[in-house]
Scaffold this motif. Structure first.
Motif, mmCIF file in Angstrom:
data_model
loop_
_atom_site.group_PDB
_atom_site.id
_atom_site.type_symbol
_atom_site.label_atom_id
_atom_site.label_comp_id
_atom_site.label_asym_id
_atom_site.label_seq_id
_atom_site.Cartn_x
_atom_site.Cartn_y
_atom_site.Cartn_z
ATOM 1 N N PRO A 1 37.652 56.023 34.437
ATOM 2 C CA PRO A 1 37.627 54.595 34.788
ATOM 3 C C PRO A 1 37.752 54.464 36.295
ATOM 4 C CG PRO A 1 39.773 55.201 33.907
ATOM 5 C CD PRO A 1 38.920 56.435 33.843
ATOM 6 N N ILE A 2 36.881 53.662 36.895
ATOM 7 C CA ILE A 2 36.823 53.574 38.354
ATOM 8 C C ILE A 2 37.079 52.141 38.797
ATOM 9 C CG2 ILE A 2 35.349 53.885 40.378
ATOM 10 C CD1 ILE A 2 33.769 55.954 38.686
ATOM 11 N N GLY A 3 38.101 51.942 39.626
ATOM 12 C CA GLY A 3 38.414 50.615 40.130
ATOM 13 C C GLY A 3 39.362 49.861 39.223
ATOM 14 N N SER A 4 39.256 48.534 39.256
ATOM 15 C CA SER A 4 40.159 47.686 38.478
ATOM 16 C C SER A 4 39.436 47.131 37.255
ATOM 17 C CB SER A 4 40.680 46.537 39.336
ATOM 18 O OG SER A 4 39.632 45.632 39.634
ATOM 19 N N TYR A 5 40.215 46.568 36.358
ATOM 20 C CA TYR A 5 39.676 46.057 35.104
ATOM 21 C C TYR A 5 38.617 44.977 35.330
ATOM 22 C CZ TYR A 5 43.756 48.435 33.166
ATOM 23 O OH TYR A 5 44.691 49.388 32.830
ATOM 24 N N ALA A 6 38.724 44.251 36.434
ATOM 25 C CA ALA A 6 37.789 43.162 36.723
ATOM 26 C C ALA A 6 36.920 43.437 37.944
ATOM 27 C CB ALA A 6 38.556 41.859 36.927
ATOM 28 N N LYS A 7 36.932 44.685 38.431
ATOM 29 C CA LYS A 7 36.074 45.048 39.559
ATOM 30 C C LYS A 7 35.940 46.563 39.586
ATOM 31 C CE LYS A 7 36.655 42.860 43.497
ATOM 32 N NZ LYS A 7 37.197 42.516 44.854
ATOM 33 N N GLY A 8 35.032 47.084 38.749
ATOM 34 C CA GLY A 8 34.891 48.524 38.674
ATOM 35 C C GLY A 8 33.744 48.948 37.789
ATOM 36 N N CYS A 9 33.815 50.174 37.302
ATOM 37 C CA CYS A 9 32.774 50.729 36.447
ATOM 38 C C CYS A 9 33.381 51.891 35.677
ATOM 39 C CB CYS A 9 31.563 51.173 37.265
ATOM 40 S SG CYS A 9 31.957 52.421 38.516
ATOM 41 N N LEU B 1 41.060 57.483 39.872
ATOM 42 C CA LEU B 1 40.266 56.393 40.443
ATOM 43 C C LEU B 1 40.510 55.052 39.741
ATOM 44 C CD1 LEU B 1 36.849 58.232 40.980
ATOM 45 C CD2 LEU B 1 38.707 57.881 42.628
ATOM 46 N N CYS B 2 41.411 55.054 38.779
ATOM 47 C CA CYS B 2 41.725 53.839 38.016
ATOM 48 C C CYS B 2 42.873 53.092 38.691
ATOM 49 C CB CYS B 2 42.124 54.225 36.591
ATOM 50 S SG CYS B 2 42.497 52.839 35.501
ATOM 51 N N GLU B 3 42.706 51.793 38.909
ATOM 52 C CA GLU B 3 43.728 50.988 39.565
ATOM 53 C C GLU B 3 44.666 50.369 38.526
ATOM 54 O OE1 GLU B 3 42.123 48.140 42.279
ATOM 55 O OE2 GLU B 3 40.698 49.574 43.149
ATOM 56 N N THR B 4 45.904 50.810 38.556
ATOM 57 C CA THR B 4 46.906 50.325 37.619
ATOM 58 C C THR B 4 47.309 48.896 37.961
ATOM 59 O OG1 THR B 4 47.756 52.566 37.347
ATOM 60 C CG2 THR B 4 49.196 50.760 36.661
ATOM 61 N N GLN B 5 47.513 48.078 36.937
ATOM 62 C CA GLN B 5 47.978 46.716 37.175
ATOM 63 C C GLN B 5 49.467 46.694 37.448
ATOM 64 O OE1 GLN B 5 45.947 44.670 33.588
ATOM 65 N NE2 GLN B 5 45.856 43.192 35.248
ATOM 66 N N THR B 6 49.935 45.574 37.964
ATOM 67 C CA THR B 6 51.368 45.390 38.149
ATOM 68 C C THR B 6 52.059 45.604 36.809
ATOM 69 O OG1 THR B 6 50.963 43.752 39.870
ATOM 70 C CG2 THR B 6 53.169 43.786 38.875
ATOM 71 N N PRO B 7 53.105 46.443 36.768
ATOM 72 C CA PRO B 7 53.749 46.730 35.478
ATOM 73 C C PRO B 7 54.193 45.465 34.762
ATOM 74 C CG PRO B 7 54.557 48.192 37.186
ATOM 75 C CD PRO B 7 53.728 47.149 37.880
ATOM 76 N N PRO C 1 31.638 35.193 34.344
ATOM 77 C CA PRO C 1 31.784 36.343 35.227
ATOM 78 C C PRO C 1 31.320 36.047 36.636
ATOM 79 C CG PRO C 1 29.870 36.602 33.815
ATOM 80 C CD PRO C 1 30.586 35.377 33.346
ATOM 81 N N ARG C 2 32.020 36.577 37.601
ATOM 82 C CA ARG C 2 31.630 36.426 38.999
ATOM 83 C C ARG C 2 30.386 37.265 39.278
ATOM 84 N NH1 ARG C 2 35.047 39.359 43.739
ATOM 85 N NH2 ARG C 2 33.365 39.433 45.268
ATOM 86 N N LYS C 3 29.556 36.817 40.211
ATOM 87 C CA LYS C 3 28.379 37.582 40.599
ATOM 88 C C LYS C 3 28.782 38.602 41.659
ATOM 89 C CE LYS C 3 24.985 33.986 39.513
ATOM 90 N NZ LYS C 3 23.911 33.111 40.027
ATOM 91 N N PHE C 4 28.654 39.877 41.321
ATOM 92 C CA PHE C 4 29.022 40.962 42.218
ATOM 93 C C PHE C 4 27.790 41.611 42.830
ATOM 94 C CE2 PHE C 4 32.679 40.773 39.388
ATOM 95 C CZ PHE C 4 33.755 41.073 40.210
ATOM 96 N N THR C 5 27.934 42.081 44.045
ATOM 97 C CA THR C 5 26.968 43.015 44.606
ATOM 98 C C THR C 5 27.618 44.393 44.537
ATOM 99 O OG1 THR C 5 27.786 42.832 46.871
ATOM 100 C CG2 THR C 5 26.094 41.250 46.170
ATOM 101 N N MET C 6 26.839 45.436 44.770
ATOM 102 C CA MET C 6 27.410 46.781 44.733
ATOM 103 C C MET C 6 28.468 46.960 45.810
ATOM 104 S SD MET C 6 26.204 48.240 42.127
ATOM 105 C CE MET C 6 26.864 49.874 42.439
ATOM 106 N N ALA C 7 28.351 46.221 46.900
ATOM 107 C CA ALA C 7 29.342 46.326 47.975
ATOM 108 C C ALA C 7 30.719 45.837 47.539
ATOM 109 C CB ALA C 7 28.871 45.541 49.195
ATOM 110 N N ASP C 8 30.763 45.023 46.485
ATOM 111 C CA ASP C 8 32.042 44.520 45.978
ATOM 112 C C ASP C 8 32.797 45.564 45.165
ATOM 113 O OD1 ASP C 8 31.812 41.848 46.975
ATOM 114 O OD2 ASP C 8 30.379 41.413 45.367
ATOM 115 N N LEU C 9 32.077 46.554 44.668
ATOM 116 C CA LEU C 9 32.661 47.543 43.761
ATOM 117 C C LEU C 9 33.081 48.799 44.516
ATOM 118 C CD1 LEU C 9 30.113 47.298 40.795
ATOM 119 C CD2 LEU C 9 32.195 45.953 41.180
ATOM 120 N N PRO C 10 33.928 49.634 43.885
ATOM 121 C CA PRO C 10 34.282 50.904 44.526
ATOM 122 C C PRO C 10 33.028 51.718 44.857
ATOM 123 C CG PRO C 10 35.723 50.482 42.663
ATOM 124 C CD PRO C 10 34.650 49.426 42.618
#
Length: 297
Positions: free
Chosen positions: A39-47, A227-233, A278-287
């Motif tokens: 898992p790469i990035g965050s739950y709402a900004k990743g792949c 590479l996975c971003e953990t959320q605030t506990p 969903p927000r419109k993302f470009t690849m620059a927004d993602l990891p």
């Protein structure tokens, strides 16, 4: 399979003018990568690299809405859903589980329906107890789940049962689970009936707008997923209201539904309602690593 071929055919064309939108680029991928799972990035900004597809049917589950091609996840998620479906059958939740959307084959932002579900650790589970696990592909497109929240959003309906509550409890007690999103009315009802010695699991149950026909399970980042971003506990201090059964919970059926002129302080949770869709993302927004996932075999 027919649906896989159809999905591949439909996904190949990227709408004109949308070539730079990550939503369209990831939505156009019909198959996962051959990379190691990650898992790469965050739950709402990743792949997600190396995703697995949940089998369409099993002894205790069926995947729904197959035409969406959104039944992929990290191996931990696929195994969790198989395990929970067996538990669901054992506690009397019909024959197991109907599984809704998970992630796209390579994760990433979707063109519709979800802001999260991007790294392969989120899944929607229907509140409808399965009466049959032999539904055809067309039947899985037509059948609907059941609402357990009233139209005014303030209480549960007669569809809500003690078995629904037990299913949520069993899911929350699983150490792989980070949090579970439900309609506020569901959390309110659970808080009403919870006994003092049976509240520890409630801190994982989080109220979110919608979620009247399904609940949304989110797993923790797997061990070693660098590479996975953990959320605030999640809050664990039950002595300070860490179960979430407090005035903040009631905000969802008061100020959220009928905002006063000065709404005051809102729940301090990253899941409080945001702009719909969903927000419109470009690849620059993602990891940066998501480009390699997009380009991989």
């Amino acid at each position: 399979m027919f649906l896989r071929s159809l999905a591949l055919t439909l996904c190949l064309a990227v709408p004109a003018g949308a070539e730079d939108l990550a939503n369209q680029l990831f939505g156009a991928k019909a198959l996962p990568t051959l990379q190691d799972p990650m898992p790469i990035g965050s739950y709402a900004k990743g792949c997600g690299a190396g995703m697995m597809e949940l089998p369409e049917s099993g002894d205790t589950w069926q995947a729904m809405r197959l035409s969406r091609n959104r039944h992929y996840g990290q191996p931990d998620l696929v195994q969790f859903l198989m395990d929970l479906s067996a538990t669901a059958r054992d506690i009397g939740f019909g024959k197991g589980l109907y599984i809704g959307d998970m992630s796209q084959p390579r994760g990433g932002p979707m063109t519709s329906g979800h802001a999260s579900h991007q790294i392969g650790l989120d899944a929607d589970i229907w509140f409808l107890p399965p009466a049959s696990l032999s539904l055809t592909e067309s039947e899985r497109e037509d059948i609907s789940s059941i609402p357990v929240r009233s139209a005014d959003q303030k209480s549960v309906t007669d569809n809500w049962t003690s078995v629904h509550r037990e299913l949520l409890k069993q899911a929350a007690l699983d150490p792989r689970v980070d949090r579970i999103f439900v309609a506020a009315a569901v959390k309110i009802e659970i808080c009403k009936t919870a006994k003092k010695k049976d509240k520890k699991w409630l801190q994982k149950i989080r109220p979110v707008a919608g979620h009247d026909t399904h609940f949304h399970v989110r797993l923790k980042c797997p061990k070693g997923a660098r590479l996975c971003e953990t959320q605030t506990p999640t809050v664990a201090d039950l002595s300070n209201g860490g179960d979430g059964c407090d005035d903040t919970l009631m905000w969802w059926v008061t100020d959220y539904l009928n905002p006063p002129k000065d709404t005051g302080e809102k729940p301090k949770d990253e899941e409080q309602p945001k702009k719909k869709g969903p927000r419109k993302f470009t690849m620059a927004d993602l990891p940066d690593q998501c480009q390699a996932v997009l380009d991989a075999d």
